[in-house]
Scaffold this motif. Structure first.
Motif, PDB file in Angstrom:
ATOM      1  N   PRO A   1      -2.980  -1.012 -10.741  1.00 56.85           N
ATOM      2  CA  PRO A   1      -3.057  -2.730 -10.818  1.00 56.85           C
ATOM      3  C   PRO A   1      -1.972  -2.983  -9.506  1.00 56.85           C
ATOM      4  O   PRO A   1      -2.014  -4.150  -8.848  1.00 56.85           O
ATOM      5  CB  PRO A   1      -1.824  -2.405 -11.500  1.00 56.85           C
ATOM      6  CG  PRO A   1      -1.847  -0.840 -12.728  1.00 56.85           C
ATOM      7  CD  PRO A   1      -2.825  -0.295 -11.534  1.00 56.85           C
ATOM      8  N   ILE A   2      -1.972  -1.910  -8.292  1.00 57.45           N
ATOM      9  CA  ILE A   2      -1.682  -1.917  -6.566  1.00 57.45           C
ATOM     10  C   ILE A   2      -2.989  -2.624  -6.382  1.00 57.45           C
ATOM     11  O   ILE A   2      -3.068  -3.578  -5.121  1.00 57.45           O
ATOM     12  CB  ILE A   2      -1.208  -1.004  -6.031  1.00 57.45           C
ATOM     13  CG1 ILE A   2      -0.350  -0.668  -6.960  1.00 57.45           C
ATOM     14  CG2 ILE A   2      -1.305  -0.738  -4.306  1.00 57.45           C
ATOM     15  CD1 ILE A   2       0.562   0.832  -5.957  1.00 57.45           C
ATOM     16  N   LEU A   3      -4.002  -2.739  -6.942  1.00 54.70           N
ATOM     17  CA  LEU A   3      -5.379  -2.781  -6.057  1.00 54.70           C
ATOM     18  C   LEU A   3      -5.083  -4.315  -6.554  1.00 54.70           C
ATOM     19  O   LEU A   3      -6.310  -5.065  -5.706  1.00 54.70           O
ATOM     20  CB  LEU A   3      -6.636  -1.849  -6.354  1.00 54.70           C
ATOM     21  CG  LEU A   3      -8.287  -2.451  -5.905  1.00 54.70           C
ATOM     22  CD1 LEU A   3      -8.347  -2.357  -5.003  1.00 54.70           C
ATOM     23  CD2 LEU A   3      -8.652  -1.245  -6.513  1.00 54.70           C
ATOM     24  N   ILE A   4      -5.357  -4.536  -7.596  1.00 48.55           N
ATOM     25  CA  ILE A   4      -5.385  -5.665  -8.282  1.00 48.55           C
ATOM     26  C   ILE A   4      -4.293  -7.285  -7.711  1.00 48.55           C
ATOM     27  O   ILE A   4      -4.747  -8.088  -6.962  1.00 48.55           O
ATOM     28  CB  ILE A   4      -5.503  -5.849  -9.901  1.00 48.55           C
ATOM     29  CG1 ILE A   4      -6.256  -5.344 -10.493  1.00 48.55           C
ATOM     30  CG2 ILE A   4      -5.139  -7.084 -10.148  1.00 48.55           C
ATOM     31  CD1 ILE A   4      -6.395  -5.233 -11.545  1.00 48.55           C
ATOM     32  N   LEU A   5      -2.970  -6.507  -7.800  1.00 49.75           N
ATOM     33  CA  LEU A   5      -2.367  -7.340  -6.845  1.00 49.75           C
ATOM     34  C   LEU A   5      -2.833  -7.582  -5.290  1.00 49.75           C
ATOM     35  O   LEU A   5      -2.539  -9.000  -4.212  1.00 49.75           O
ATOM     36  CB  LEU A   5      -0.849  -6.402  -6.683  1.00 49.75           C
ATOM     37  CG  LEU A   5       0.076  -7.097  -5.659  1.00 49.75           C
ATOM     38  CD1 LEU A   5       0.456  -8.710  -6.388  1.00 49.75           C
ATOM     39  CD2 LEU A   5       1.645  -6.225  -5.756  1.00 49.75           C
ATOM     40  N   LEU A   6      -3.129  -6.454  -4.184  1.00 50.82           N
ATOM     41  CA  LEU A   6      -3.968  -6.392  -3.241  1.00 50.82           C
ATOM     42  C   LEU A   6      -4.450  -7.295  -3.422  1.00 50.82           C
ATOM     43  O   LEU A   6      -4.875  -8.787  -2.200  1.00 50.82           O
ATOM     44  CB  LEU A   6      -4.016  -4.947  -2.153  1.00 50.82           C
ATOM     45  CG  LEU A   6      -2.822  -4.405  -2.317  1.00 50.82           C
ATOM     46  CD1 LEU A   6      -3.493  -2.753  -1.688  1.00 50.82           C
ATOM     47  CD2 LEU A   6      -2.150  -4.877  -0.851  1.00 50.82           C
ATOM     48  N   LEU A   7      -5.874  -7.194  -4.403  1.00 53.63           N
ATOM     49  CA  LEU A   7      -6.902  -8.186  -4.211  1.00 53.63           C
ATOM     50  C   LEU A   7      -6.932  -9.840  -4.441  1.00 53.63           C
ATOM     51  O   LEU A   7      -7.030 -11.409  -4.028  1.00 53.63           O
ATOM     52  CB  LEU A   7      -7.983  -8.152  -5.378  1.00 53.63           C
ATOM     53  CG  LEU A   7      -8.954  -8.542  -5.447  1.00 53.63           C
ATOM     54  CD1 LEU A   7     -10.200  -8.278  -3.988  1.00 53.63           C
ATOM     55  CD2 LEU A   7     -10.115  -8.289  -6.202  1.00 53.63           C
TER      56      LEU A   7
ATOM     57  N   THR B   1       0.793  -1.403  -0.024  1.00 49.64           N
ATOM     58  CA  THR B   1      -0.065  -0.031  -0.205  1.00 49.64           C
ATOM     59  C   THR B   1       0.759   1.151   0.091  1.00 49.64           C
ATOM     60  O   THR B   1       0.534   2.538  -0.755  1.00 49.64           O
ATOM     61  CB  THR B   1      -1.184   0.178   1.225  1.00 49.64           C
ATOM     62  OG1 THR B   1      -1.759  -1.299   0.662  1.00 49.64           O
ATOM     63  CG2 THR B   1      -2.324   1.355   0.733  1.00 49.64           C
ATOM     64  N   THR B   2       1.981   1.096   0.311  1.00 44.23           N
ATOM     65  CA  THR B   2       3.233   2.767   0.510  1.00 44.23           C
ATOM     66  C   THR B   2       3.509   2.351  -0.701  1.00 44.23           C
ATOM     67  O   THR B   2       3.774   3.665  -0.946  1.00 44.23           O
ATOM     68  CB  THR B   2       4.190   2.501   1.760  1.00 44.23           C
ATOM     69  OG1 THR B   2       4.969   1.050   1.895  1.00 44.23           O
ATOM     70  CG2 THR B   2       2.975   2.791   3.762  1.00 44.23           C
ATOM     71  N   LEU B   3       2.990   1.505  -1.464  1.00 40.52           N
ATOM     72  CA  LEU B   3       4.632   2.032  -2.471  1.00 40.52           C
ATOM     73  C   LEU B   3       3.313   3.094  -3.780  1.00 40.52           C
ATOM     74  O   LEU B   3       4.105   3.576  -4.074  1.00 40.52           O
ATOM     75  CB  LEU B   3       3.963   0.519  -3.082  1.00 40.52           C
ATOM     76  CG  LEU B   3       5.559  -0.203  -2.766  1.00 40.52           C
ATOM     77  CD1 LEU B   3       5.523  -1.748  -4.105  1.00 40.52           C
ATOM     78  CD2 LEU B   3       6.496  -0.400  -3.216  1.00 40.52           C
TER      79      LEU B   3
ATOM     80  N   ILE C   1      -3.252   9.392 -14.838  1.00 42.24           N
ATOM     81  CA  ILE C   1      -2.165   9.156 -13.761  1.00 42.24           C
ATOM     82  C   ILE C   1      -2.029   8.750 -12.543  1.00 42.24           C
ATOM     83  O   ILE C   1      -1.383   7.416 -12.721  1.00 42.24           O
ATOM     84  CB  ILE C   1      -0.941  10.405 -13.828  1.00 42.24           C
ATOM     85  CG1 ILE C   1      -0.687  11.017 -15.354  1.00 42.24           C
ATOM     86  CG2 ILE C   1       0.272   9.582 -13.291  1.00 42.24           C
ATOM     87  CD1 ILE C   1       0.158  12.270 -14.950  1.00 42.24           C
ATOM     88  N   LEU C   2      -2.992   8.539 -11.542  1.00 37.26           N
ATOM     89  CA  LEU C   2      -2.962   8.096 -10.195  1.00 37.26           C
ATOM     90  C   LEU C   2      -4.125   6.634 -10.374  1.00 37.26           C
ATOM     91  O   LEU C   2      -3.430   5.664  -9.285  1.00 37.26           O
ATOM     92  CB  LEU C   2      -3.493   8.775  -9.112  1.00 37.26           C
ATOM     93  CG  LEU C   2      -2.837  10.141  -8.853  1.00 37.26           C
ATOM     94  CD1 LEU C   2      -4.367  10.475  -8.197  1.00 37.26           C
ATOM     95  CD2 LEU C   2      -1.471   9.813  -8.108  1.00 37.26           C
ATOM     96  N   SER C   3      -4.823   6.137 -11.746  1.00 42.75           N
ATOM     97  CA  SER C   3      -5.323   5.227 -12.316  1.00 42.75           C
ATOM     98  C   SER C   3      -4.625   4.538 -12.339  1.00 42.75           C
ATOM     99  O   SER C   3      -4.497   3.579 -12.490  1.00 42.75           O
ATOM    100  CB  SER C   3      -6.263   5.692 -12.849  1.00 42.75           C
ATOM    101  OG  SER C   3      -7.496   6.568 -12.523  1.00 42.75           O
ATOM    102  N   LEU C   4      -3.107   4.826 -13.172  1.00 44.72           N
ATOM    103  CA  LEU C   4      -2.603   3.751 -13.979  1.00 44.72           C
ATOM    104  C   LEU C   4      -1.484   3.260 -12.802  1.00 44.72           C
ATOM    105  O   LEU C   4      -1.495   1.921 -13.176  1.00 44.72           O
ATOM    106  CB  LEU C   4      -1.397   5.319 -14.670  1.00 44.72           C
ATOM    107  CG  LEU C   4      -1.992   4.979 -16.213  1.00 44.72           C
ATOM    108  CD1 LEU C   4      -1.129   5.738 -17.134  1.00 44.72           C
ATOM    109  CD2 LEU C   4      -3.195   3.930 -17.050  1.00 44.72           C
ATOM    110  N   LEU C   5      -1.798   3.389 -11.386  1.00 45.41           N
ATOM    111  CA  LEU C   5      -0.599   3.488 -10.616  1.00 45.41           C
ATOM    112  C   LEU C   5      -1.828   2.821  -9.490  1.00 45.41           C
ATOM    113  O   LEU C   5      -1.547   1.525  -8.817  1.00 45.41           O
ATOM    114  CB  LEU C   5       0.318   4.216  -9.694  1.00 45.41           C
ATOM    115  CG  LEU C   5       0.964   4.840 -10.653  1.00 45.41           C
ATOM    116  CD1 LEU C   5       1.808   6.102  -9.847  1.00 45.41           C
ATOM    117  CD2 LEU C   5       1.585   4.324 -10.678  1.00 45.41           C
ATOM    118  N   PHE C   6      -2.683   3.021  -9.700  1.00 47.66           N
ATOM    119  CA  PHE C   6      -3.916   2.462  -8.771  1.00 47.66           C
ATOM    120  C   PHE C   6      -4.384   1.285  -8.134  1.00 47.66           C
ATOM    121  O   PHE C   6      -4.818   0.403  -8.088  1.00 47.66           O
ATOM    122  CB  PHE C   6      -4.467   3.340  -7.614  1.00 47.66           C
ATOM    123  CG  PHE C   6      -5.899   3.088  -6.787  1.00 47.66           C
ATOM    124  CD1 PHE C   6      -5.515   3.195  -5.836  1.00 47.66           C
ATOM    125  CD2 PHE C   6      -6.915   2.285  -7.740  1.00 47.66           C
ATOM    126  CE1 PHE C   6      -6.579   2.278  -4.793  1.00 47.66           C
ATOM    127  CE2 PHE C   6      -8.232   2.297  -6.382  1.00 47.66           C
ATOM    128  CZ  PHE C   6      -7.567   1.919  -4.932  1.00 47.66           C
TER     129      PHE C   6
END
Length: 350
Positions: free
Chosen positions: A194-200, A155-157, A187-192
């Motif tokens: 993939p991180i959300l998919i990884l966490l899920l 998450t801190t990434l 831009i924030l969506s491009l980062l958010f």
């Protein structure tokens, strides 16, 4: 004539098996729920109201400032104005968080132990469930801390990568304005995303980690690794379980937060004694009903994860031998793997 095919394994079949085990030992699981889950659910439902009462509200700041302007000089305001940082709230939240952590681990270990033995048709007794908490607590705690630290690290990434990306854009394209609303959101969506998919993905893959910690007495990264292996081919069921229970539990906790805010806003009005009594009674009734519903959801959530663990073992061919050894002298039907679909027939003891 071809034999009938077993029904496909999905979330509802796992939930149905969980319901069968819970109903077969209803008094036992009711006792565990009252001992562990009811205090947990009641604390989660009441906590928004308590935090709202302990934290200073903006309206109280305004009233105090208005009162002090007519009684004290201007240079004394900073001494009388309440601080937005409430030490009482912090002192309350730390032991409260530890209480929630400990009682949730107590509930998980005892319920998992009971459902596991109930699945095999063994006697399920309250003293043995309580005794199972001590050997399971430390492995369950260590595994929970490991998983939460990994989630927190990922998450801190997001803010770190966001800062690097915006800084790089400014460095290589000074004329481009990435902070304007359309560009910054993209831009924030491009980062958010993939991180959300990884966490899920990790959350679904580690669905069985708490069950493995209790049943197999392992801790740390080993339950996470084993859960990922067992969930292969069963991630759809795990995702459905996470979506169903997560949504229902989230709605109940969110409704308690809305209730706390609404009750605080309406408390300033004077509707008479009868109106106040009726409002307080309705508030208490809603707290009791919401806590009870959340308690049942938490019970079924823990039971479903345990049954899912057994089904995953059946899918990977690990359960048939265990049941054969357990009931070598009794009439049983084992979990089979007919191609891709396992099916279970209840154990019959004589």
């Amino acid at each position: 004539m071809a034999p009938p095919q077993p029904p496909s394994l999905n979330f509802f079949s796992v939930l149905s098996e969980s319901k069968r085990i819970l109903n077969a030992h209803s008094r036992h699981f009711l006792a565990l729920s009252v001992i562990f889950l009811l205090p947990l659910s009641f604390s989660l439902i009441v906590s928004p109201t308590l935090f709202h009462l302990l934290s200073p509200s903006p309206s109280s700041h305004i009233h105090i400032l208005l009162r002090t302007t007519t009684t004290t000089p201007l240079h004394h305001h900073h001494h009388n104005q309440p601080s937005p940082f409430n030490l009482t709230t912090l002192l309350y939240s730390l032991p409260f968080s530890l209480f929630l952590l400990f009682i949730s681990l107590f509930a998980l270990s005892s319920i998992t132990h009971s459902v596991f033995h109930g699945f095999f048709g063994r006697p399920v007794k309250l003293p043995s469930a309580i005794k199972s908490i001590l050997p399971s607590f430390l492995p369950l705690l260590i595994t929970t801390l490991f998983s939460q630290l990994i989630f927190l690290s990922i998450t801190t990434l997001f803010p770190f990568l966001s800062f690097l990306l915006f800084h790089s854009i400014y460095h290589f394209a000074p004329s481009f304005s990435p902070l304007s609303p359309p560009y910054s959101l993209a831009i924030l969506s491009l980062l958010f995303i993939p991180i959300l998919i990884l966490l899920l993905h990790l959350r679904v893959s580690w669905t069985l980690s708490s069950v493995i910690s209790v049943v197999e007495s392992t801790y740390g990264l080993e339950p996470l690794r084993r859960s990922s292996n067992l969930m292969k081919g069963m991630k759809g069921v795990g995702f459905s379980s996470l979506l169903f229970f997560g949504f229902m539990e989230g709605v109940l906790v969110w409704s308690s937060t809305v209730l706390a805010m609404t009750d605080s806003d309406s408390s300033s009005g004077d509707g008479g004694t009868n109106y106040t009594l009726f409002k307080d009674l309705a508030f208490v009734v809603q707290i009791v009903m919401t806590s009870t519903l959340l308690m049942l959801l938490l019970l079924y959530h823990a039971a479903t994860n345990t049954v899912l663990y057994m089904y995953c073992k059946a899918v990977h061919g690990e359960l048939a031998l265990e049941i054969a050894e357990e009931f070598a002298r009794e009439y049983v039907s084992l979990p089979f793997d007919d191609g891709k679909v396992p099916h279970l027939v209840s154990v019959v003891r004589v």
